[in-house]
Scaffold this motif. Sequence first.
Motif, short mmCIF file in Angstrom:
data_model
loop_
_atom_site.label_atom_id
_atom_site.label_comp_id
_atom_site.label_asym_id
_atom_site.label_seq_id
_atom_site.Cartn_x
_atom_site.Cartn_y
_atom_site.Cartn_z
N UNK A 36 12.14 4.89 -9.51
CA UNK A 36 13.02 5.15 -8.22
C UNK A 36 12.65 4.47 -7.24
N UNK A 37 13.36 4.23 -6.13
CA UNK A 37 13.08 3.44 -4.98
C UNK A 37 12.03 4.05 -3.89
N UNK A 38 11.27 3.45 -3.16
CA UNK A 38 10.42 3.87 -2.26
C UNK A 38 10.95 3.50 -0.97
N UNK A 39 11.19 4.49 0.18
CA UNK A 39 11.36 4.39 1.23
C UNK A 39 10.55 3.59 2.15
N UNK A 40 10.65 2.67 2.57
CA UNK A 40 9.73 2.01 3.62
C UNK A 40 10.29 1.14 4.87
N UNK A 78 14.76 0.28 0.84
CA UNK A 78 14.28 0.90 -0.61
C UNK A 78 13.90 -0.09 -1.34
N UNK A 79 12.34 0.29 -1.60
CA UNK A 79 11.63 -0.84 -2.30
C UNK A 79 11.57 -0.36 -3.94
N UNK A 132 0.81 -1.18 0.05
CA UNK A 132 -0.05 -0.07 0.02
C UNK A 132 0.79 1.31 0.12
N UNK A 133 2.04 1.32 0.97
CA UNK A 133 2.79 2.48 0.96
C UNK A 133 3.23 2.65 -0.53
N UNK A 134 3.91 1.61 -1.18
CA UNK A 134 4.42 1.71 -2.73
C UNK A 134 3.30 2.33 -3.48
N UNK A 135 2.16 1.85 -3.53
CA UNK A 135 1.15 2.21 -4.43
C UNK A 135 0.77 3.76 -4.26
N UNK A 136 0.97 4.02 -2.92
CA UNK A 136 0.26 5.40 -2.70
C UNK A 136 1.57 6.49 -3.15
N UNK A 137 2.85 6.20 -2.75
CA UNK A 137 4.15 6.90 -3.17
C UNK A 137 4.09 7.14 -4.79
N UNK A 138 3.88 6.05 -5.49
CA UNK A 138 3.94 5.96 -6.90
C UNK A 138 2.75 6.44 -7.39
N UNK A 139 1.64 6.83 -6.95
CA UNK A 139 0.26 7.46 -7.40
C UNK A 139 0.67 8.93 -7.30
N UNK A 140 1.35 9.14 -6.31
CA UNK A 140 1.85 10.57 -6.15
C UNK A 140 2.44 11.10 -7.15
N UNK A 141 3.46 10.10 -7.53
CA UNK A 141 4.66 10.54 -8.66
C UNK A 141 3.80 10.75 -9.94
N UNK A 142 2.97 9.72 -10.13
CA UNK A 142 2.22 9.67 -11.48
C UNK A 142 1.45 11.22 -11.68
N UNK A 143 0.70 11.49 -10.32
CA UNK A 143 0.12 12.76 -10.47
C UNK A 143 0.67 13.97 -10.76
N UNK A 144 2.14 14.12 -10.38
CA UNK A 144 2.78 15.17 -10.50
C UNK A 144 3.56 15.10 -11.93
N UNK A 145 3.42 13.91 -12.74
CA UNK A 145 4.01 13.79 -14.08
C UNK A 145 3.44 14.57 -15.13
N UNK A 146 2.00 14.52 -15.00
CA UNK A 146 1.00 14.76 -16.08
C UNK A 146 0.41 16.37 -16.02
N UNK A 147 -0.23 16.76 -17.08
CA UNK A 147 -0.89 17.93 -16.92
C UNK A 147 -2.15 18.02 -16.38
N UNK A 148 -2.77 19.04 -15.99
CA UNK A 148 -4.14 19.11 -15.37
C UNK A 148 -5.14 18.37 -16.09
N UNK A 149 -4.88 18.97 -17.49
CA UNK A 149 -6.24 18.26 -18.71
C UNK A 149 -5.97 16.91 -18.62
N UNK A 150 -4.74 16.16 -18.26
CA UNK A 150 -5.02 14.62 -18.28
C UNK A 150 -5.29 14.03 -17.12
N UNK A 151 -5.62 12.74 -17.21
CA UNK A 151 -6.22 12.13 -16.22
C UNK A 151 -5.49 10.72 -15.88
N UNK A 152 -5.40 10.64 -14.32
CA UNK A 152 -4.48 9.52 -13.90
C UNK A 152 -5.40 8.63 -13.19
#
Length: 578
Positions: free
Chosen positions: A521-525, A529-530, A467-487
């Motif tokens: 990129x690793x996720x600290x948990x 580093x995962x 769950x920690x990995x999914x939450x962290x990677x989801x935040x990264x995906x949200x920051x990579x795209x434009x506001x008009x795009x959908x994640x």
Amino acid sequence: MKLGIAWRLGLALAAVGVLAAGLTGYYGYSASRQLLVAAAEERLLTATRVLVRQLAVGLDNTARDVLLFAEHPMAARLLARSDPALLARSEVNSALLFQRMLATHPEYYQMRLIAAADHGLERLRVDRDNAGVLRVAEDDLQEKGHYPYVFETLALPPGAVYVSRAVINHEVGAHAGLEKPSLQVAAPVRSADGQVLGVMVINVDLDRLFDQLAADLPPGLQLYLSNGAGEFLIHPDRSKAFAFDRGQSALLQDSFPAAEALVKQQPGLPGQLVTSVEAGVDGAAQVAAFVRQPIAGLRSEEEFILGLSEPLELVLKESEHLGAVSLRIVLAFSALALLLAALLARALSRPIAQIVLAVQRFASGRQEPGVLPLERDDEIGVLARSIDHMQQQIGAQFDSLELKQRELDHLASHDSLTGLANRRVLLERLDHALAHAKRNGSRLAMLFIDLDNFKEINDTLGHAAGDAVLRTLSQRLRLLVREVDTVARMGGDEFVILLDHADDPEAITAVAEKVLESLVQPVLYGGAELVAGASIGVSRYPENGSNATELIAAADHAMYRAKSSGRQRAMFSESDVG
């Protein structure tokens, strides 16, 4: 001794004041109870509609999964059995897909490909049991042609999906689903020339589906679910759930007589009912709301009636405090009237009228409740401020109810773990984006992302790490795209990025590379580093599809090619609808 006119006027005014105070307090207390009941009815009806949407979305997602496999070329090759060289490879690949789907969806306990020939012989079956997910050996495959989910599904037109009745599963060989509430969702498998070769069937564990429905209910609410005939599938008293399977009778219309109108209404028409005088499982008065919802777009043997109830005592609990406030107001005003009636007869008439008018206007639900004499420093001002405080309390309760309603709406449209848009929202936005692209001749792209090493992390370190990995990677995906795009999160470790106005393949490639670079990129948990990494499949409109199903299927297929080519890479779909 005769009293003078001043005393008589004072006593008369005191009596009037006491009466006015009592009536005002009682009227405000009664109105507050009515408002609380009305608010509870609206809240329950809103929550019931949200749960109905969740149930419909869950069944729709299962139907999409069934169609995805039924329309896949491998299913037709397995059932046709015309090319021995490809048959073994197709069986292995299909079994792996079935196993992955069961691992992703804990509510699925069995997936099967059943031939139309040989009395409905199972060609491929993957079951869930206590040891995990397993493929059933060929010698243990059974003939299923006599079951309705086989022969009725074989008669369906292309693209149609069959949904069985919700029953206790007595079918031998169901492993984890034996003697459990079950639902079969099936679709016909056709050859390239349209010949019906067999059916694709997913068995759904209704216990898990029902637990998902009830998981986020606030304390005190009771969940009911029945079929179109009113037979309970979910009931707070478990002995009444699926009573018909034991030869017993436990009907919605018997527990809630007003719901008989929903049971008897014409099938295929949605309906709703709110009642505040019914008795629940313990005989106490209840506030209840029920919604009858047909399964749109599916060939179903029955409809569902879903309801929520809340004890009337719990609904009116807040009114106890309001009653105490009202009583204090009455006592204070009565004492004031008795002591100062003779001196304040004229002064009292106007503020009392203002207070009564304000309470009446507020109780009637008007936007402007009336002006209260809050600026006075005497007891009348205390009374006015107390009433204003009471109005603010009731208003705060309404604000709290609206907040809960917004939370329920958010829950219906977003993934609870990552906060990303869920599959339903993605499909809605994809449909809007396709419509816009078709009107304007523009393009769009879809990135189907599957994490490479997530299962190893989840199995090795546990669900909390996953769950920690999914939450962290989801935040990264949200920051990579434009506001008009959908994640969006499709489920499990699968994500989709919808890129609007994606005309340049190089720009799409650049986005995909950024995503790959970010997710590796690793996720600290827990001091470790995962590293997950990802494989990406890319589909584009209009090159790879003209609708949502085609684009998702093309991106999914490209993603599997990326995984089979070594992972940690992105591949464009090779399909071309043109």
